[in-house]
Write an enzyme that holds these catalytic residues in place. Structure first.
Site, PDB file in Angstrom:
ATOM      1  N   ASP A 281      12.354   3.282  -3.800  1.00 25.60           N
ATOM      2  CA  ASP A 281      11.863   3.599  -5.138  1.00 25.60           C
ATOM      3  C   ASP A 281      12.327   5.029  -5.468  1.00 25.60           C
ATOM      4  OD1 ASP A 281      10.298   3.277  -7.446  1.00 25.60           O
ATOM      5  OD2 ASP A 281       8.457   3.868  -6.472  1.00 25.60           O
TER       6      ASP A 281
ATOM      7  N   LYS B 268       4.549  -2.132   6.709  1.00 23.88           N
ATOM      8  CA  LYS B 268       4.666  -3.545   7.022  1.00 23.88           C
ATOM      9  C   LYS B 268       5.661  -4.246   6.107  1.00 23.88           C
ATOM     10  CE  LYS B 268      -0.293  -3.276   7.791  1.00 23.88           C
ATOM     11  NZ  LYS B 268      -1.389  -2.955   6.881  1.00 23.88           N
TER      12      LYS B 268
ATOM     13  N   PHE C 235       6.567  -3.072 -10.912  1.00 22.08           N
ATOM     14  CA  PHE C 235       5.986  -3.257  -9.583  1.00 22.08           C
ATOM     15  C   PHE C 235       6.320  -4.663  -9.103  1.00 22.08           C
ATOM     16  CE2 PHE C 235       2.636  -3.811  -6.411  1.00 22.08           C
ATOM     17  CZ  PHE C 235       2.710  -2.593  -5.751  1.00 22.08           C
TER      18      PHE C 235
HETATM   19  P1  5GP Z   1       9.555   5.752  -2.287  1.00 23.56           P
HETATM   20  O1  5GP Z   1       9.259   6.872  -1.336  1.00 23.56           O
HETATM   21  O2  5GP Z   1      10.996   5.327  -2.276  1.00 23.56           O
HETATM   22  O3  5GP Z   1       9.098   6.104  -3.668  1.00 23.56           O
HETATM   23  O4  5GP Z   1       8.600   4.574  -1.869  1.00 23.56           O
HETATM   24  C1  5GP Z   1       9.004   3.520  -1.119  1.00 23.56           C
HETATM   25  C2  5GP Z   1       7.816   2.706  -0.647  1.00 23.56           C
HETATM   26  O5  5GP Z   1       6.846   2.544  -1.690  1.00 23.56           O
HETATM   27  C3  5GP Z   1       8.262   1.309  -0.276  1.00 23.56           C
HETATM   28  O6  5GP Z   1       8.652   1.244   1.078  1.00 23.56           O
HETATM   29  C4  5GP Z   1       7.035   0.481  -0.605  1.00 23.56           C
HETATM   30  O7  5GP Z   1       6.155   0.502   0.501  1.00 23.56           O
HETATM   31  C5  5GP Z   1       6.385   1.218  -1.759  1.00 23.56           C
HETATM   32  N1  5GP Z   1       6.799   0.621  -3.054  1.00 23.56           N
HETATM   33  C6  5GP Z   1       7.642   1.153  -3.960  1.00 23.56           C
HETATM   34  N2  5GP Z   1       7.801   0.341  -5.024  1.00 23.56           N
HETATM   35  C7  5GP Z   1       7.033  -0.756  -4.782  1.00 23.56           C
HETATM   36  C8  5GP Z   1       6.785  -1.974  -5.517  1.00 23.56           C
HETATM   37  O8  5GP Z   1       7.298  -2.229  -6.610  1.00 23.56           O
HETATM   38  N3  5GP Z   1       5.942  -2.876  -4.935  1.00 23.56           N
HETATM   39  C9  5GP Z   1       5.340  -2.643  -3.719  1.00 23.56           C
HETATM   40  N4  5GP Z   1       4.524  -3.592  -3.254  1.00 23.56           N
HETATM   41  N5  5GP Z   1       5.549  -1.505  -3.015  1.00 23.56           N
HETATM   42  C10 5GP Z   1       6.397  -0.575  -3.535  1.00 23.56           C
END
Ligand code: 5GP
Length: 217
Positions: A120, A60, A169
């Site tokens: 991330d 979302k 975060f």
């Molecule tokens: P990745 O696979 O790149 O590690 O994770 C990406 C997903 O993790 C993002 O689409 C998001 O849903 C969640 N995410 C990563 N960092 C954050 C953050 O700092 N805050 C929030 N609310 N979600 C995050």
């Protein structure tokens, strides 16, 4: 706004406000976000002149960004949504996700732009891109509002990037804290996660301010 209200507050409220900023503070304000999205929209409009890309958002978190970005693109775009669920932690699952809701339309031969709230480690996105690539679109590019580049595990080419994000975060503008507070209009950085978990209500003061309708009379 905060400064004005603090002067009217008692000493104890002042102390509380100072403590809040140790827990969470505005990292990207709504006006900076708006301006940056305007620039991204202008760039995308130029890059895709004469074409009609399909913007894909991952539910979302990306929905707020998509809603604002698409209204800054002067092209006959289409939009589509995907919903995914992760298998355990991203690192353990190597980004593999289960598609809970797939796209409504075929992307074969189309120019695709994946619109992401935040990248991330890059594990989720690189997996998604491989899924999309297998459907033989004409092209796939990524537009991410926030790039937590220092945490990247999988190298990714983010063609469009809103802001480089600190290694904290973040919450707001579509990003959740424990499934709530996606409607915070600014993007907040959490400095003290233990304190926020103990008292999530510190986020209440960052919600949109709705002024009561003045009563007639
Ligand atoms: P990745 O696979 O790149 O590690 O994770 C990406 C997903 O993790 C993002 O689409 C998001 O849903 C969640 N995410 C990563 N960092 C954050 C953050 O700092 N805050 C929030 N609310 N979600 C995050």
């Amino acid at each position: 706004r905060a400064a004005g209200s603090w002067t009217r507050c008692s000493g104890s409220r002042l102390l509380r406000s100072a403590a809040v900023s140790d827990v969470v503070s505005v990292e990207f304000g709504r006006e900076d976000i708006r301006r940056r999205i305007e620039e991204l929209g202008r760039t995308i409009t130029g890059d895709y002149e004469g074409r009609a890309p399909v913007l894909i958002s991952v539910l979302k978190g990306g929905s707020v960004f998509l809603a604002d970005l698409m209204r800054e693109i002067a092209l006959p775009i289409a939009i589509d949504y995907m919903s995914i669920s992760r298998y355990g932690g991203a690192a353990e699952s190597l980004g593999r996700v289960r598609i809970v809701k797939d796209l409504d339309h075929d992307i074969g031969g189309r120019d695709v732009i994946v619109v992401e709230d935040i990248v991330d480690t890059g594990l989720t996105l690189s997996y998604l891109i491989s899924v999309l690539d297998s459907r033989e679109p004409a092209s796939v590019e990524v537009c991410a509002l926030l790039d937590k580049s220092v945490r990247r595990i999988v190298p990714l080419d983010l063609r469009y990037r809103g802001f480089d994000c600190p290694d904290e975060f973040v919450v707001g503008y579509g990003l959740d804290f424990e499934e709530r507070f996606r409607n915070v209009p600014d993007i907040l950085a959490v400095h003290d996660m233990d304190a926020l978990r103990a008292d999530p209500d510190v986020l209440l003061s960052f919600l949109p301010r709705i002024e009561p309708v003045p009563s007639e009379g």
